[in-house]
Write a protein that holds these residues in place. Structure first.
Motif, short mmCIF file in Angstrom:
data_model
loop_
_atom_site.label_atom_id
_atom_site.label_comp_id
_atom_site.label_asym_id
_atom_site.label_seq_id
_atom_site.Cartn_x
_atom_site.Cartn_y
_atom_site.Cartn_z
N GLU A 1 -18.97 3.97 2.43
CA GLU A 1 -18.15 3.27 3.42
C GLU A 1 -17.86 4.21 4.60
OE1 GLU A 1 -17.08 0.73 4.74
OE2 GLU A 1 -17.80 -0.68 3.26
N LYS A 2 -17.55 3.62 5.76
CA LYS A 2 -17.18 4.45 6.90
C LYS A 2 -15.84 5.11 6.61
CE LYS A 2 -13.94 2.80 8.83
NZ LYS A 2 -12.55 2.28 8.51
N PRO A 3 -15.57 6.31 7.13
CA PRO A 3 -16.51 7.14 7.86
C PRO A 3 -17.44 7.87 6.88
CG PRO A 3 -14.47 8.33 7.56
CD PRO A 3 -14.26 6.98 6.94
N ALA B 1 -12.84 -5.81 22.22
CA ALA B 1 -11.45 -5.72 21.75
C ALA B 1 -11.46 -5.68 20.24
CB ALA B 1 -10.63 -6.90 22.25
N HIS B 2 -10.63 -4.82 19.69
CA HIS B 2 -10.50 -4.65 18.24
C HIS B 2 -9.02 -4.77 17.94
CE1 HIS B 2 -11.99 -2.16 14.54
NE2 HIS B 2 -10.97 -2.93 14.20
N ARG B 3 -8.62 -5.95 17.49
CA ARG B 3 -7.19 -6.22 17.29
C ARG B 3 -6.90 -6.47 15.82
NH1 ARG B 3 -7.87 -10.45 22.06
NH2 ARG B 3 -7.87 -9.00 23.81
N ASN B 4 -6.07 -5.62 15.27
CA ASN B 4 -5.61 -5.81 13.88
C ASN B 4 -4.24 -6.48 13.93
OD1 ASN B 4 -7.17 -3.93 11.61
ND2 ASN B 4 -7.42 -3.22 13.69
N PRO B 5 -3.95 -7.35 12.98
CA PRO B 5 -2.63 -8.01 13.00
C PRO B 5 -1.50 -7.01 12.80
CG PRO B 5 -3.87 -8.61 11.01
CD PRO B 5 -4.80 -7.84 11.88
N ASN C 1 -10.16 6.86 14.80
CA ASN C 1 -11.20 7.19 13.80
C ASN C 1 -11.27 6.25 12.61
OD1 ASN C 1 -9.07 8.29 12.43
ND2 ASN C 1 -9.49 10.38 13.09
N ASP C 2 -10.33 5.33 12.49
CA ASP C 2 -10.44 4.34 11.40
C ASP C 2 -10.87 2.97 11.94
OD1 ASP C 2 -9.83 4.06 8.46
OD2 ASP C 2 -8.62 2.41 9.23
N SER C 3 -10.39 2.61 13.14
CA SER C 3 -10.71 1.28 13.69
C SER C 3 -11.81 1.35 14.75
CB SER C 3 -9.44 0.66 14.30
OG SER C 3 -8.44 0.52 13.32
N THR C 4 -11.57 2.12 15.83
CA THR C 4 -12.52 2.15 16.95
C THR C 4 -13.87 2.72 16.53
OG1 THR C 4 -10.59 2.48 18.35
CG2 THR C 4 -12.70 2.74 19.41
N VAL C 5 -13.91 3.43 15.41
CA VAL C 5 -15.20 3.95 14.92
C VAL C 5 -16.23 2.82 14.82
CG1 VAL C 5 -14.56 3.76 12.47
CG2 VAL C 5 -16.30 5.40 13.16
N HIS C 6 -15.78 1.60 14.48
CA HIS C 6 -16.73 0.48 14.40
C HIS C 6 -17.29 0.13 15.78
CE1 HIS C 6 -16.29 -0.72 10.20
NE2 HIS C 6 -14.97 -0.63 10.30
N ASP C 7 -16.41 0.15 16.79
CA ASP C 7 -16.86 -0.19 18.16
C ASP C 7 -17.78 0.90 18.70
OD1 ASP C 7 -14.88 -2.60 18.76
OD2 ASP C 7 -13.76 -1.02 17.74
N GLY D 1 -3.27 -12.15 14.32
CA GLY D 1 -4.45 -12.26 13.47
C GLY D 1 -5.39 -11.09 13.72
N TYR D 2 -6.56 -11.16 13.10
CA TYR D 2 -7.58 -10.12 13.25
C TYR D 2 -8.60 -10.65 14.24
CZ TYR D 2 -11.17 -6.72 11.90
OH TYR D 2 -12.11 -5.72 11.90
N ASP D 3 -8.66 -10.04 15.42
CA ASP D 3 -9.42 -10.61 16.53
C ASP D 3 -10.41 -9.57 17.05
OD1 ASP D 3 -10.02 -12.60 18.40
OD2 ASP D 3 -8.58 -11.79 19.85
N THR E 1 -7.78 -11.08 8.33
CA THR E 1 -8.13 -9.67 8.07
C THR E 1 -9.61 -9.43 8.35
OG1 THR E 1 -8.84 -10.15 5.83
CG2 THR E 1 -6.52 -9.55 6.12
N TRP E 2 -10.00 -8.13 8.31
CA TRP E 2 -11.41 -7.76 8.44
C TRP E 2 -12.22 -8.34 7.28
CZ3 TRP E 2 -12.37 -5.00 4.05
CH2 TRP E 2 -11.31 -4.30 3.48
N LYS E 3 -11.58 -8.49 6.13
CA LYS E 3 -12.29 -9.04 4.97
C LYS E 3 -12.80 -10.43 5.26
CE LYS E 3 -10.21 -7.36 0.78
NZ LYS E 3 -9.37 -7.66 -0.35
C1 ISE Z 1 -10.39 -0.81 8.41
O1 ISE Z 1 -10.49 0.41 7.67
C2 ISE Z 1 -11.74 -1.29 8.76
O2 ISE Z 1 -12.73 -0.63 8.64
C3 ISE Z 1 -11.73 -2.55 9.51
O3 ISE Z 1 -13.02 -3.03 9.74
C4 ISE Z 1 -11.04 -2.28 10.82
O4 ISE Z 1 -10.99 -3.43 11.60
C5 ISE Z 1 -9.62 -1.80 10.57
O5 ISE Z 1 -9.03 -1.51 11.81
C6 ISE Z 1 -9.64 -0.53 9.71
O6 ISE Z 1 -8.32 -0.14 9.44
#
Ligand code: ISE
Ligand code: NAD
Length: 340
Positions: free
Chosen positions: A95-97, A153-157, A170-176, A233-235, A270-272
C-alpha cells in the motif's frame, strides 16, 4: 492455480483487501495474516477459512505456504517488509506509501534492481479507476491538443485527531502526485505549497486547505486543492486543460435524481466507496500478473518518485518557496516503462 497470499497489517485497508481477495477477486486466497496487534490478526483470520496467523511479518514472508505478500501495515513499517519480501524472492503488493523517506525508497529500489526483476507493486489505485483511465486515454490520444494545466481537488470529509498538515501532503496528496506523473508520463520538476485562509473546522495549528502546485518537467502545471475537513463527503476532482479542449472526471454517483425542480446525486462518504472498483481492478491485475510469473502496475520507482515529491512538498510547506524535486537516475529496470 490459486495464489496463496499473506497479508501483513489487518487494519482498515488490510481487512478490505482481505475481503476482496477472499470474496471478490479470482485466482487468489488469503493463506496467512499477521499484525503487530495479534488479537486483531486472529479475529480477522477467524473469518477467513484456511488462513493461519503468524507472530511476525518475517515469519509470514518465510512461510513456504505464502506465494506472495500484501503489505497494509503503517507506512513507516513498509520498508522492512518490502525488503524482506524482495530478499525472499516473493512478489509484494505494498500500500502507499512505498516507504516514508527518500532513503528508505532508495534501499528498496536498490534491492529490487539487484534481483534484476520487478517484485514490487505500489498501491496507487487511481491508475486503475475507470474515470481516471478514460481521462488519460483522451489526453494521450492528442484529440484535444497538448496538455497545459490540470486542476485537481482531494477533499476528505474529516480526518482522525492524529492527522497533521504534513499528512495532508504525504498521506493524501501523494495520490495526486502519482496521478500527475502517470497522466502526463512525466516527472515533477518543482513543488510550491500555498497556505490560505484556514477552515474553521481545522484543529489548532493545522493548515487546511492547502494548495499544492506541481510543475511537471514539460511545463504543465498541476494545482491540487487538498482539504481534509470538507465535511460534506469524499470528493475527488480532476480536469485537464489542453490546447483545444478539456477533459474532466465526471461525478462519481452512477445516477442523478431529478425531483421537484432540483437534481441531486450521492457524494461518496469515504475513499473506500469512491475507489472500490479501482481497488478491485488493481489487486486483480496484481494477482493475474504474479500468477503468470510477471509484474504490473505502479513500480518501486513510482513509489520512490512520489515519496521524493512529497518530501519536497513538505520542504515547500515550511519554506513557502518553490522547491525543486531532485531524483536519482532512473535504473534501467524501470526505464522502458515510462512513468505509466
Ligand atoms: C488515505 O490514506 C488514502 O490513501 C485515501 O485514498 C486518501 O484519500 C486519504 O486522504 C488518505 O488519508
Ligand atoms: P490502520 O491503522 O487501520 O491499519 C494498520 C495496521 O497495521 C494496524 O492494524 C496496525 O496494528 C498494523 N501494524 C502497525 N505496525 C505494524 C507492524 N510493524 N507489523 C505488522 N502490523 C503492523 O491503517 P490503514 O488505514 O489500514 O492504512 C494502512 C496503510 O494503507 C497505510 O500505509 C495507508 O497509507 C494505506 N492506505 C491506503 C489507502 C488508499 O487509498 N490506497 C487508503 C487507506 C490506507
Amino acid at each position: 492455480m490459486t495464489l496463496d497470499v499473506g497479508v501483513i497489517g489487518t487494519g482498515m485497508i488490510g481487512q478490505d483487501h482481505i475481503r476482496r481477495l477472499t470474496s471478490v477477486l479470482s485466482g487468489a486466497r488469503v493463506a496467512a495474516v499477521t499484525d503487530v496487534d495479534l488479537d486483531r490478526a486472529r479475529a480477522v483470520a477467524d473469518g477467513v477459512p484456511g488462513s493461519v496467523v503468524h507472530d511476525t511479518g518475517q515469519a509470514l514472508i518465510d512461510d513456504p505456504g505464502v506465494d506472495a505478500v500484501v503489505v497494509t501495515s503503517w507506512g513507516p513499517t513498509h520498508e522492512e517488509y518490502v525488503l524482506a519480501a524482495i530478499s525472499a524472492g516473493k512478489q509484494v503488493f505494498c500500500e502507499k506509501p512505498l516507504a516514508t523517506t527518500r532513503e528508505a525508497c532508495d534501499r528498496i529500489v536498490d534491492a529490487e534492481v539487484a534481483t534484476g526483476k520487478r517484485l514490487v507493486q505500489v498501491g496507487f489505485m487511481r491508475r486503475f479507476d475507470p474515470q481516471y483511465r478514460a481521462m488519460k486515454a483522451v489526453v494521450t490520444s492528442g484529440e484535444i491538443g497538448a496538455p497545459l494545466l490540470m486542476h485537481a481537488a482531494h477533499r476528505n470529509p474529516s480526518v482522525p485527531d492524529f492527522f497533521t498538515s504534513d499528512m495532508t501532503i504525504n498521506d493524501s496528496t501523494v495520490h495526486d502526485i502519482d496521478v500527475a506523473r502517470w497522466m502526463f508520463d512525466d516527472e515533477i520538476a518543482a513543488v510550491t505549497v500555498l497556505k490560505g485562509r484556514i477552515s474553521r473546522k481545522a484543529k489548532a495549528g493545522f493548515n487546511d486547505p492547502l494548495l499544492v502546485l506541481l510543475e511537471m518537467r514539460s511545463g504543465v502545471i498541476v494545482d491540487v486543492e487538498a482539504m481534509v475537513n470538507a465535511g460534506f463527503g469524499y470528493d475527488i476532482r480532476g480536469e485537464v486543460v489542453c490546447e483545444d479542449g478539456t477533459v474532466e472526471l465526471s461525478e462519481s454517483a452512477g445516477a442523478v435524481v431529478k425531483l421537484a425542480g432540483r437534481y441531486s446525486g450521492r457524494v461518496p462518504e469515504t475513499w473506500k466507496e469512491r475507489f472500490v472498483g479501482a481497488f478491485d481492478l488493481e489487486l486483480q491485475a496484481w494477482v493475474d500478473a504474479v500468477s503468470a510469473g510477471g509484474s504490473t502496475g505502479p513500480s518501486a520507482w513510482d513509489g520512490y518518485a512520489a515519496t521524493v515529491a512529497c518530501e519536497t512538498g513538505l520542504a515547500a510547506l515550511r519554506s513557502g518557496l518553490r522547491e525543486e524535486v531532485v531524483l536519482r537516475e532512473r535504473p534501467d529496470l524501470y526505464a522502458k516503462e515510462g512513468v505509466a
